[in-house]
Write a protein that holds these residues in place. Structure first.
Motif, PDB file in Angstrom:
ATOM      1  N   SER A  18       0.807  -1.209   0.000  1.00 12.59           N
ATOM      2  CA  SER A  18       0.000   0.000   0.000  1.00 12.59           C
ATOM      3  C   SER A  18       0.843   1.264   0.000  1.00 12.59           C
ATOM      4  N   SER A  19       1.936   1.241   0.733  1.00 14.29           N
ATOM      5  CA  SER A  19       2.763   2.445   0.870  1.00 14.29           C
ATOM      6  C   SER A  19       3.746   2.622  -0.276  1.00 14.29           C
ATOM      7  N   MET A  20       3.831   1.646  -1.176  1.00 14.86           N
ATOM      8  CA  MET A  20       4.827   1.686  -2.246  1.00 14.86           C
ATOM      9  C   MET A  20       4.226   2.213  -3.545  1.00 14.86           C
ATOM     10  N   MET A  21       5.055   2.943  -4.294  1.00 12.99           N
ATOM     11  CA  MET A  21       4.567   3.517  -5.542  1.00 12.99           C
ATOM     12  C   MET A  21       5.347   3.046  -6.766  1.00 12.99           C
ATOM     13  N   ALA A  22       6.426   2.285  -6.570  1.00 13.15           N
ATOM     14  CA  ALA A  22       7.319   1.947  -7.678  1.00 13.15           C
ATOM     15  C   ALA A  22       6.597   1.212  -8.802  1.00 13.15           C
ATOM     16  N   SER A  23       5.599   0.405  -8.478  1.00 11.58           N
ATOM     17  CA  SER A  23       4.954  -0.416  -9.509  1.00 11.58           C
ATOM     18  C   SER A  23       3.723   0.230 -10.124  1.00 11.58           C
ATOM     19  N   ILE A  24       3.300   1.381  -9.619  1.00 13.61           N
ATOM     20  CA  ILE A  24       2.074   1.995 -10.144  1.00 13.61           C
ATOM     21  C   ILE A  24       2.220   2.310 -11.627  1.00 13.61           C
ATOM     22  N   ALA A  25       3.361   2.882 -12.000  1.00 11.82           N
ATOM     23  CA  ALA A  25       3.550   3.309 -13.392  1.00 11.82           C
ATOM     24  C   ALA A  25       3.580   2.137 -14.357  1.00 11.82           C
ATOM     25  N   GLU A  26       3.940   0.935 -13.867  1.00 13.55           N
ATOM     26  CA  GLU A  26       4.066  -0.233 -14.748  1.00 13.55           C
ATOM     27  C   GLU A  26       2.790  -1.054 -14.838  1.00 13.55           C
ATOM     28  N   SER A  27       1.771  -0.672 -14.110  1.00 13.28           N
ATOM     29  CA  SER A  27       0.572  -1.501 -14.009  1.00 13.28           C
ATOM     30  C   SER A  27      -0.315  -1.378 -15.237  1.00 13.28           C
TER      31      SER A  27
END
Length: 514
Positions: free
Chosen positions: A480-489
């Protein structure tokens, strides 16, 4: 212009911990239906924009063809307009010889009809002369001269009726639907609208969305990091998602963990915003101020009035536990009557009064020269907890006719909450009936076997197999606190609740991201 004031009635903030934990989780589907039902009653109106500016907008009404299209029978290529009967037997060995009676350019009109034994030179897009029912391409002809010196053409291939001719009305008839209301205008639509003379296009006005990030730890993006502080990236992510949804973000900056500051900021943006999105402050921590505000809305303790129109007597509010709509208090007399000094209209759930004296009711004391609506009728919490991970504290309310979404401050949960609830609301406001995320079935390429009491929405990359199957590859850094994978989704894989999660090779639903 009258200035709006927003009032927040504190309910012992910071001491009512039981209220924080007493939040019933609703299923995602139920929460979505509540949001869409609320959005159904909201519309932002329409506006006319020039054709060059309508791309990416939603049509406000169904648009129709203003004529047949093509408006006349037109040639599909450069060649000769002929009568098919004259060239039915033509071949390279025995070409048909026809007298050329005219030459027609695009935009021009033939001056001579095509009769038996004649042809007309014609260009692509030109109107087919009367009498002709076929066009032979230039490459299948040769120029010739007749004995009298007039121009002729040799037709080397047989023709058939309708060959290389677009008949009048082939694509559209007068009144045909070009695009229904709610259509997202793409370049192809722009071409159609230009074709049929829509110099100005009726489109939905873009919903305006006020975006706030709560939390005293937040810094502006351009600020240097400081101990214990982080930059506000959520606001900018949400703003980009709002624009992607066809709406217009109003970036309002960050707010401290102070309900009065939030109330004041809402008052400033109230008349400009159709919808409000906040990030952070929705959990059960001591400083999660949005949770307190939502609890206050539940108990009728949040309202706004227009300065110069209405006044709430702050000294005569009913204690919040009585849950009276206007948070009034009983006067000192024994029959619980309140005094109203009223020269206008007071509307509540019971009556409407034209009153210049005393009105006995179980509400508050108002110095009122305008119209004051009942709070419970226009403000309510839709949900303040959702059975999902991440983002279970995600909340939504209707605040005096405006939708308020309180998303998690964790970027992963914020992202999921927007996709599940905010984007569908924005689409529905713009007239889109099928507003929920599209779903595909995909085979899980890696196990997601962590048990969870609620459905999980896992950021996923989609892989399309040669045999037509779709693979769902869960991404790393998806807490939940991580953003690294949002752009690759590419999508959100739905992992059902339970003690075993989902194994490799299992079929799961994936919500597609735009």
């Amino acid at each position: 212009m009258l200035q709006r004031e927003v009032y927040f009635v504190s309910e012992q903030i910071g001491t009512g911990q039981s209220g924080r934990f007493n939040r019933r989780a609703v299923k995602v589907v139920e929460a979505q239906q509540r949001v869409l039902a609320a959005a159904d009653g909201l519309r932002c109106g329409s506006e006319l924009v020039p054709l060059r500016e309508c791309g990416g907008r939603r049509l406000a009404q169904t648009l129709h063809a203003s004529s047949d299209w093509p408006p006349f029978a037109r040639s599909g290529l450069d060649g000769y307009a002929v009568r098919a009967a004259d060239v039915a037997q033509a071949s390279p060995e025995q070409p048909a010889t026809l007298r050329v009676v005219d030459s027609v350019a695009a935009g021009g009109i033939a001056l001579a009809n095509v009769e038996a034994g004649t042809a007309a030179r014609i260009m692509t897009g030109a109107a087919v002369p009367a009498g002709a029912d076929a066009v032979v391409m230039l490459e299948q002809t040769a120029e010739a001269i007749l004995a009298d010196g007039s121009a002729a053409v040799l037709i080397k291939h047989a023709g058939r009726p309708g060959q290389n001719i677009a008949p009048q009305g082939e694509e559209f008839r007068l009144g045909s639907v070009l695009a229904p209301a709610g259509t997202l205008v793409r370049p192809g639509h722009v071409a159609l609208l230009g074709t049929f003379g829509y110099a100005d296009v009726p489109v939905q006005r873009r919903p305006r969305v006020a975006v706030y990030a709560t939390g005293s730890e937040l810094l502006p993006v351009a600020a240097p990091l400081a101990p214990g502080r982080i930059r506000d990236s959520n606001s900018w992510m949400v703003a980009a998602m709002i624009e992607q949804s066809g709406a217009e973000p109003i970036l309002c900056g960050t707010l401290p963990d102070d309900p009065d500051a939030i109330a004041a900021s809402l008052a400033r943006v109230w008349d400009d915003a159709d919808l409000i999105v906040t990030t952070g402050g929705v959990s059960v921590g001591d400083f999660d101020v949005m949770a307190d505000i939502l609890r206050s809305i539940k108990n009728g303790g949040w309202t706004s009035v227009e300065r110069g129109q209405n006044r709430i007597d702050e000294s005569k509010r009913k204690p919040p536990e009585d849950n009276i709509q206007l948070n009034g208090t009983h006067s000192a007399n024994s029959n619980k009557q309140d005094d109203y000094q009223n020269t206008g209209t007071y509307a509540d759930e019971h009556v409407v009064h034209q009153n210049t004296g005393t009105y006995a009711d179980e509400h508050a004391v108002h110095q009122n020269t305008g119209t004051f609506p009942s709070i419970q009728r226009t403000s309510r919490v839709l949900f303040d907890r959702v059975a999902m991970r991440p983002g279970s504290p995600t909340s939504a309310a209707v605040l005096e006719g405006k939708l308020l979404f309180a998303l998690s401050g964790n970027p992963g949960a914020c992202f999921v909450g927007f996709e599940l609830f905010v984007r569908p609301a924005l689409l529905r406001i713009q007239g889109i009936r099928e507003a929920l995320p599209k779903v595909v079935n995909a085979q899980l390429l890696t196990a997601v076997d962590k048990p969870c009491p609620h459905d999980r929405y896992v950021r996923t990359r989609l892989l399309y197999q040669p045999d037509g199957r779709i693979g769902a590859d869960p991404l790393a850094f998806s807490k939940s606190s991580m953003m690294a994978s949002i752009a690759e989704s590419d999508g959100l894989a739905v992992i059902p609740s339970g003690s075993c999660g989902a194994g490799k090779g299992e079929m799961v639903e994936v919500l597609l991201l735009p």
